[in-house]
Write a protein that holds these residues in place. Structure first.
Motif, PDB file in Angstrom:
ATOM      1  N   GLY A  60       0.805  -1.217   0.000  1.00 23.73           N
ATOM      2  CA  GLY A  60       0.000   0.000   0.000  1.00 23.73           C
ATOM      3  C   GLY A  60       0.834   1.260   0.000  1.00 23.73           C
ATOM      4  N   VAL A  61       1.910   1.247   0.801  1.00 20.28           N
ATOM      5  CA  VAL A  61       2.807   2.410   0.826  1.00 20.28           C
ATOM      6  C   VAL A  61       3.451   2.609  -0.541  1.00 20.28           C
ATOM      7  CG1 VAL A  61       4.951   3.315   1.787  1.00 20.28           C
ATOM      8  CG2 VAL A  61       3.250   2.279   3.296  1.00 20.28           C
ATOM      9  N   LEU A  62       3.947   1.512  -1.128  1.00 24.89           N
ATOM     10  CA  LEU A  62       4.550   1.603  -2.455  1.00 24.89           C
ATOM     11  C   LEU A  62       3.533   2.071  -3.479  1.00 24.89           C
ATOM     12  CD1 LEU A  62       6.740  -1.636  -2.443  1.00 24.89           C
ATOM     13  CD2 LEU A  62       7.501   0.717  -2.138  1.00 24.89           C
ATOM     14  N   LEU A  63       2.333   1.529  -3.380  1.00 22.47           N
ATOM     15  CA  LEU A  63       1.274   1.934  -4.303  1.00 22.47           C
ATOM     16  C   LEU A  63       0.936   3.403  -4.141  1.00 22.47           C
ATOM     17  CD1 LEU A  63      -0.957   1.268  -6.369  1.00 22.47           C
ATOM     18  CD2 LEU A  63      -2.398   0.616  -4.444  1.00 22.47           C
ATOM     19  N   GLY A  64       0.861   3.838  -2.875  1.00 17.01           N
ATOM     20  CA  GLY A  64       0.548   5.241  -2.643  1.00 17.01           C
ATOM     21  C   GLY A  64       1.614   6.169  -3.194  1.00 17.01           C
ATOM     22  N   VAL A  65       2.880   5.825  -2.954  1.00 20.47           N
ATOM     23  CA  VAL A  65       3.976   6.619  -3.502  1.00 20.47           C
ATOM     24  C   VAL A  65       3.925   6.605  -5.023  1.00 20.47           C
ATOM     25  CG1 VAL A  65       6.484   6.780  -3.704  1.00 20.47           C
ATOM     26  CG2 VAL A  65       5.451   6.299  -1.481  1.00 20.47           C
ATOM     27  N   GLY A  66       3.681   5.402  -5.588  1.00 21.49           N
ATOM     28  CA  GLY A  66       3.602   5.294  -7.044  1.00 21.49           C
ATOM     29  C   GLY A  66       2.456   6.100  -7.621  1.00 21.49           C
ATOM     30  N   ALA A  67       1.297   6.044  -6.958  1.00 18.06           N
ATOM     31  CA  ALA A  67       0.142   6.787  -7.453  1.00 18.06           C
ATOM     32  C   ALA A  67       0.388   8.291  -7.388  1.00 18.06           C
ATOM     33  CB  ALA A  67      -1.099   6.419  -6.631  1.00 18.06           C
ATOM     34  N   ILE A  68       1.013   8.749  -6.289  1.00 18.75           N
ATOM     35  CA  ILE A  68       1.341  10.178  -6.188  1.00 18.75           C
ATOM     36  C   ILE A  68       2.354  10.558  -7.261  1.00 18.75           C
ATOM     37  CG2 ILE A  68       2.434  11.917  -4.725  1.00 18.75           C
ATOM     38  CD1 ILE A  68       1.200  10.445  -2.313  1.00 18.75           C
ATOM     39  N   GLY A  69       3.348   9.677  -7.469  1.00 20.74           N
ATOM     40  CA  GLY A  69       4.335   9.932  -8.523  1.00 20.74           C
ATOM     41  C   GLY A  69       3.695  10.016  -9.894  1.00 20.74           C
ATOM     42  N   VAL A  70       2.787   9.093 -10.179  1.00 21.01           N
ATOM     43  CA  VAL A  70       2.069   9.128 -11.461  1.00 21.01           C
ATOM     44  C   VAL A  70       1.279  10.421 -11.588  1.00 21.01           C
ATOM     45  CG1 VAL A  70       0.159   8.076 -12.739  1.00 21.01           C
ATOM     46  CG2 VAL A  70       1.970   6.639 -11.808  1.00 21.01           C
TER      47      VAL A  70
ATOM     48  N   ALA B 119      -3.164  -1.278 -11.350  1.00 21.79           N
ATOM     49  CA  ALA B 119      -2.892  -1.182 -12.779  1.00 21.79           C
ATOM     50  C   ALA B 119      -3.332   0.137 -13.403  1.00 21.79           C
ATOM     51  CB  ALA B 119      -3.584  -2.339 -13.513  1.00 21.79           C
ATOM     52  N   ILE B 120      -4.339   0.780 -12.839  1.00 21.77           N
ATOM     53  CA  ILE B 120      -4.909   1.964 -13.484  1.00 21.77           C
ATOM     54  C   ILE B 120      -3.926   3.131 -13.580  1.00 21.77           C
ATOM     55  CG2 ILE B 120      -6.607   3.807 -13.146  1.00 21.77           C
ATOM     56  CD1 ILE B 120      -8.652   1.707 -12.461  1.00 21.77           C
ATOM     57  N   PRO B 121      -3.189   3.497 -12.491  1.00 21.88           N
ATOM     58  CA  PRO B 121      -2.317   4.676 -12.609  1.00 21.88           C
ATOM     59  C   PRO B 121      -1.261   4.570 -13.708  1.00 21.88           C
ATOM     60  CG  PRO B 121      -2.683   4.141 -10.304  1.00 21.88           C
ATOM     61  CD  PRO B 121      -3.250   3.012 -11.095  1.00 21.88           C
ATOM     62  N   PRO B 122      -0.438   3.495 -13.764  1.00 23.33           N
ATOM     63  CA  PRO B 122       0.563   3.454 -14.845  1.00 23.33           C
ATOM     64  C   PRO B 122      -0.065   3.333 -16.219  1.00 23.33           C
ATOM     65  CG  PRO B 122       0.544   1.381 -13.616  1.00 23.33           C
ATOM     66  CD  PRO B 122      -0.290   2.345 -12.845  1.00 23.33           C
ATOM     67  N   LEU B 123      -1.196   2.646 -16.307  1.00 22.69           N
ATOM     68  CA  LEU B 123      -1.855   2.510 -17.605  1.00 22.69           C
ATOM     69  C   LEU B 123      -2.404   3.854 -18.069  1.00 22.69           C
ATOM     70  CD1 LEU B 123      -2.619   0.469 -19.773  1.00 22.69           C
ATOM     71  CD2 LEU B 123      -4.763   0.060 -18.558  1.00 22.69           C
ATOM     72  N   ALA B 124      -2.991   4.609 -17.146  1.00 25.09           N
ATOM     73  CA  ALA B 124      -3.518   5.927 -17.489  1.00 25.09           C
ATOM     74  C   ALA B 124      -2.399   6.867 -17.934  1.00 25.09           C
ATOM     75  CB  ALA B 124      -4.263   6.522 -16.287  1.00 25.09           C
ATOM     76  N   LEU B 125      -1.263   6.810 -17.228  1.00 24.48           N
ATOM     77  CA  LEU B 125      -0.140   7.668 -17.595  1.00 24.48           C
ATOM     78  C   LEU B 125       0.396   7.294 -18.970  1.00 24.48           C
ATOM     79  CD1 LEU B 125       1.875   9.873 -16.875  1.00 24.48           C
ATOM     80  CD2 LEU B 125       3.278   8.145 -15.738  1.00 24.48           C
TER      81      LEU B 125
END
Length: 869
Positions: free
Chosen positions: A376-386, A718-724
């Protein structure tokens, strides 16, 4: 005028805020459902709480189970258990305190020793407890193929002969149809009817349950029917048309129990309380079948309208706040942005902010373990980064399309009184002599009164390569001076620093071009006069190429190169934040003497440009091209060049972190810091995408190896990197048509060429993060074409990853099929994730095509790929 613009911006913001709030409201529109009855037939009861599990042997205390039973006694007079192992054997005794009847479960598994222990204890409890009204021997033991029909019926007969209450086994409804002989050993039919597992949409599930109950009654007319499990999960994967959500759980259960009560059925709702420990056996959805959550709070309202997210208004407000904050940052210096651009950025800010809020809410509904918390932490950081990268990409798009240029530097075509002497520096390393001679001819033809040309050849070992250039300089006259030095350390920057002391004392401007560039004769005449402004320290012209029509491969490369010089550099110039590149650049001599070229980075040009800004100087960027060079001839050389640029960018960011992030010890303005960080963020995102790809492959492998235990990842993975990815590709195609002026075909070509470099950039970023320096990779020019196998070898890493992604997608489709949207979405995500690697293969194949060679090349036996520092 200012108040009018503010008012218009406010109206746009409020209109888009209303639009997205309306979307939240539409998704959460109230749905009518029957109220929960005062009494239901029964609950399946597993009393485990946070940190407790039968798998680890950690059981709840009597007091905890007593609290649970007291809560359930307010809604039912009947519960069902599944085992008598551990502390569970005390449930019947505790149930007596609250007048609850117990359907006692006996867990049957391949472990015969445990089976014996369970049966012995269950017989004892049933014969000594007033609360036990029936015994269920085994729960889906046949469905799991853990015992045979003969073994199970033997267990059932043994218990029937030992107790006075009815005995049965509990199986899915179709198991009873498959093995009707079970009824000969049972006093009643105990069947599970769970439409979710059978891909039945929620709206059809009540009727599906009633139909299965009717079928069982018809098949076994002389046996009482007990629907021993009916229910719906509140979270987890989508199965066909069956969606696991709190709203669907509420609507289905409230409708079903009301209907079953009205028709006189006996049933157990699975289950009373969520059981996260079940996720290991049933996938993520196994944790979420409870009417109450792990904290013993109801997961939905028992009466009144049902909404998907009860607290959606708070989430809508949070998305508005997030959009406002991100928009405020993007519009700090947005005075030149037209209204369409501000509207576009407002829409993107709301879309991204709403997505982040939704992701955060969705993840908050999951039960956490140490692993899920880490993910979740990694996902949150990744989503914010995206989200940050998405905003920077959108900001560049808006400023490219909807901004009035604020710092245009057009050619000075008239006669200017300012014609200072220029010293042109041409670094060479192992370059084809005939190519360098063309560059020198173009320089000799310059229409400018006072200039010199210094050629520095460093570390070329073969005299047949550098001596012809030396001799040709002698023929061109005293303006041309040639230097050959070996060994010389410091990459290209070291070579340029070497000849600085040899520069004419009266030269006021130092110009640098690469040895493959043929300059326009008006280059100095039209660009040098900009140095009349004392604030200007750098005058930069865009790079351009003269071999774009030589092959299909180079057409794609040429289309991709244009984006940086006609999109990114143009918007950067508006904030005096261009990236200096080492050809077609001119630097004020006094600044050059003060700063010199850095020899610790392989991108000495961009690093020097940043230091120019840190000292408070300005740069001028011209939109017009004043020279044309040669592009890489092979895909491997194309990759090496981009690797050098990306690696150098990370070197620079690390070396200037204090200045860029905190503004320490520099005169960088906010806009300059923003552009240097934001401009390289997409490359950083490519680097982080490698970890997403590795994770996707590992997760997919688990889905193939143990499909019953591993579900597809939640959509939020999957949605954040795919959307980017989709936004970046769409942005390239749109901007290249709009800003660069190419047609749709060329824009698509640019997207393919750019995607082909994603893996190379990602590797460069990771290398740059964890190393300080690497050998300097030069970009060879005028190489002959090579064969197909060599081309494939140039993209072997990309092809290998592409095949892994394709194999994962195919494996999932074969093993799991495509029964539900989440599986289909994950397969699509894997295929989309493979597109950059497919683009690399395409570029490698195109680079292997034969192409004409117009200029003879003098080959050298010396290696030409790596120049040591």
């Amino acid at each position: 005028m200012l108040s009018r613009k503010f008012g218009l911006n406010l109206i746009v913001f409020l209109a888009i805020a209303a639009l997205f709030t309306g979307i939240w409201a539409l998704y959460n529109r109230p749905i009518t459902a029957p109220a929960w009855p005062e009494q239901i037939s029964g609950y399946s009861f597993s009393p485990f709480r946070q940190g407790e599990s039968p798998q680890t042997g950690v059981y709840p205390s009597d007091e905890e189970m007593r609290e649970d039973l007291e809560l359930l006694s307010q809604q039912t007079d009947s519960i069902r258990t599944y085992s008598v192992d551990g502390a569970l054997d005390r449930i019947p005794l505790l149930a007596e305190e609250f007048g609850l009847r117990v359907t006692l479960g006996v867990w049957i598994s391949p472990d015969e020793e445990r089976n014996e222990r369970e049966i012995t204890k269950a017989i004892e409890i049933a014969n000594n407890s007033r609360s036990v009204v029936r015994v269920v021997v085994g729960n889906e033991a046949l469905f799991r193929r853990e015992v045979t029909v003969k073994q199970l019926t033997a267990y059932m007969d043994r218990v029937r002969s030992a107790v006075k209450v009815p005995v049965t086994t509990s199986e899915q409804w179709h198991i009873w149809e498959e093995y009707p002989e079970l009824a000969d050993h049972a006093d009643l039919i105990a069947a599970h009817v769970l439409p979710y597992w059978e891909f039945i949409p929620m709206k059809d599930s009540t009727q599906f349950t009633l139909d299965r109950a009717r079928d069982l009654k018809k098949l076994f007319p002389k046996k009482p029917l007990l629907l021993s499990e009916v229910g719906w999960p509140s979270n987890g994967r989508v199965r066909g048309g069956a969606e696991a959500s709190q709203a669907d759980q509420a609507i289905y259960l409230r409708t079903l129990v009301t209907t079953l009560n009205a028709q006189g059925y006996n049933y157990f709702v699975i289950e009373a309380f969520d059981q996260p420990w079940k996720a290991g056996d049933e996938g993520s959805v196994g944790a979420y079948w409870g009417v109450y959550n792990l904290d013993r709070q109801p997961k939905f309202n028992f009466e009144g309208p049902v909404v998907a997210i009860p607290k959606w208004r708070m989430l809508a407000v949070a998305s508005v706040v997030m959009a406002l904050l991100s928009l405020a940052l993007m519009l700090i210096d947005g005075s030149a942005l037209r209204q369409r651009g501000r509207t576009f950025l407002t829409f993107v800010a709301f879309a991204g902010g709403s997505a982040l809020v939704w992701i955060g809410y969705d993840y908050s509904q999951q039960y956490s373990t140490w692993f899920s918390t880490l993910v979740g932490v990694l996902l949150g950081v990744g989503a914010i980064g995206v989200f940050i990268v998405l905003l920077t990409e959108a900001h560049e798009l808006a400023e490219t399309v909807w901004t009035q240029r604020r710092r245009p530097f057009t050619p000075v075509v008239g006669d200017s009184h300012y014609r200072p002497k220029v010293s042109i520096h041409v670094p060479c390393y192992n370059e084809p002599p005939e190519m360098v001679k063309q560059t020198l001819d173009a320089l000799a033809n310059l229409d400018y009164p006072d200039f010199e040309v210094l050629i520095i050849d460093n570390n070329t070992k073969d005299p047949a390569v550098w001596e012809p250039v030396r001799d040709y300089c002698a023929e061109l006259g005293p303006r041309f001076r040639f230097f050959h030095v070996a060994p010389l350390h410091g990459f290209k920057g070291g070579a340029l620093n070497y000849i600085l002391p040899h520069t004419a004392p009266d030269a006021e401007v130092v110009a640098v071009i690469d040895s493959d560039y043929c300059v326009d004769r008006n280059w100095l005449k039209h660009m040098v006069p900009h140095f009349a402004d004392p604030a200007i320290a750098v005058v930069q012209s865009p790079q351009d190429y003269r071999d774009g029509e030589e092959s299909t491969f180079k057409k794609l490369c040429y289309a991709e190169y244009k984006g940086f010089f006609h999109i990114g550099m143009v918007t950067r110039n508006d904030r005096n934040a261009i990236i200096q590149h080492g050809t077609m650049t001119m630097i004020r001599r006094t600044v050059m003497d003060e700063l010199k070229w850095a020899d610790w980075t392989i991108c000495e040009d961009a690093e020097l440009g940043l230091r120019v800004f840190e000292k408070g100087y300005s740069a001028a960027y011209a939109h017009d091209s004043f020279g044309k060079g040669l592009m890489p001839d092979t895909f491997i050389d194309y990759k090496k060049q981009r690797f050098r640029w990306a690696y150098g960018a990370i070197q620079i960011m690390k070396g200037h972190a204090r200045q860029l992030l905190a503004g320490k010890d520099s005169e960088l303005k906010r806009g300059q810091r923003y552009h240097f960080i934001a401009g390289w963020l997409p490359w950083v995102a490519d680097g982080l995408n490698i970890f997403f790809t590795i994770g996707a492959l590992l997760w997919s492998a688990a889905m193939i190896i143990v499909p019953q235990r591993v579900d597809p990842p939640l959509l939020i993975f999957a949605i954040p990197p795919l959307a980017l990815f989709l936004f970046k590709v769409g942005k390239i195609i749109f901007l290249y048509q709009r800003a660069v002026g190419v047609n749709l075909k060329d824009a698509f070509c640019a997207a393919v060429a750019g995607l082909a470099l994603s893996h190379t950039i990602a590797k460069a970023v990771l290398y740059g993060m964890f190393t300080k320096t690497i050998p300097f990779f030069r970009t060879p020019k005028m190489r002959s074409s090579h064969g197909l196998m060599v081309a494939l070898a140039e993209a072997r890493e990309e092809v290998f990853i592409m095949l892994l992604l394709w194999g994962a997608a195919l494996g999932i489709a074969i093993v799991q099929g495509l029964p539900s949207y989440d599986v289909k979405f994950w397969v699509i995500m894997l295929l989309v994730q493979s597109l950059p690697y497919l683009a690399a293969l395409i570029m490698a194949l195109l680079s292997s095509q034969p192409k004409p060679l117009e200029i003879p090349v003098v080959q050298s036996d010396a290696p030409d790929e790596v120049q040591k520092a």
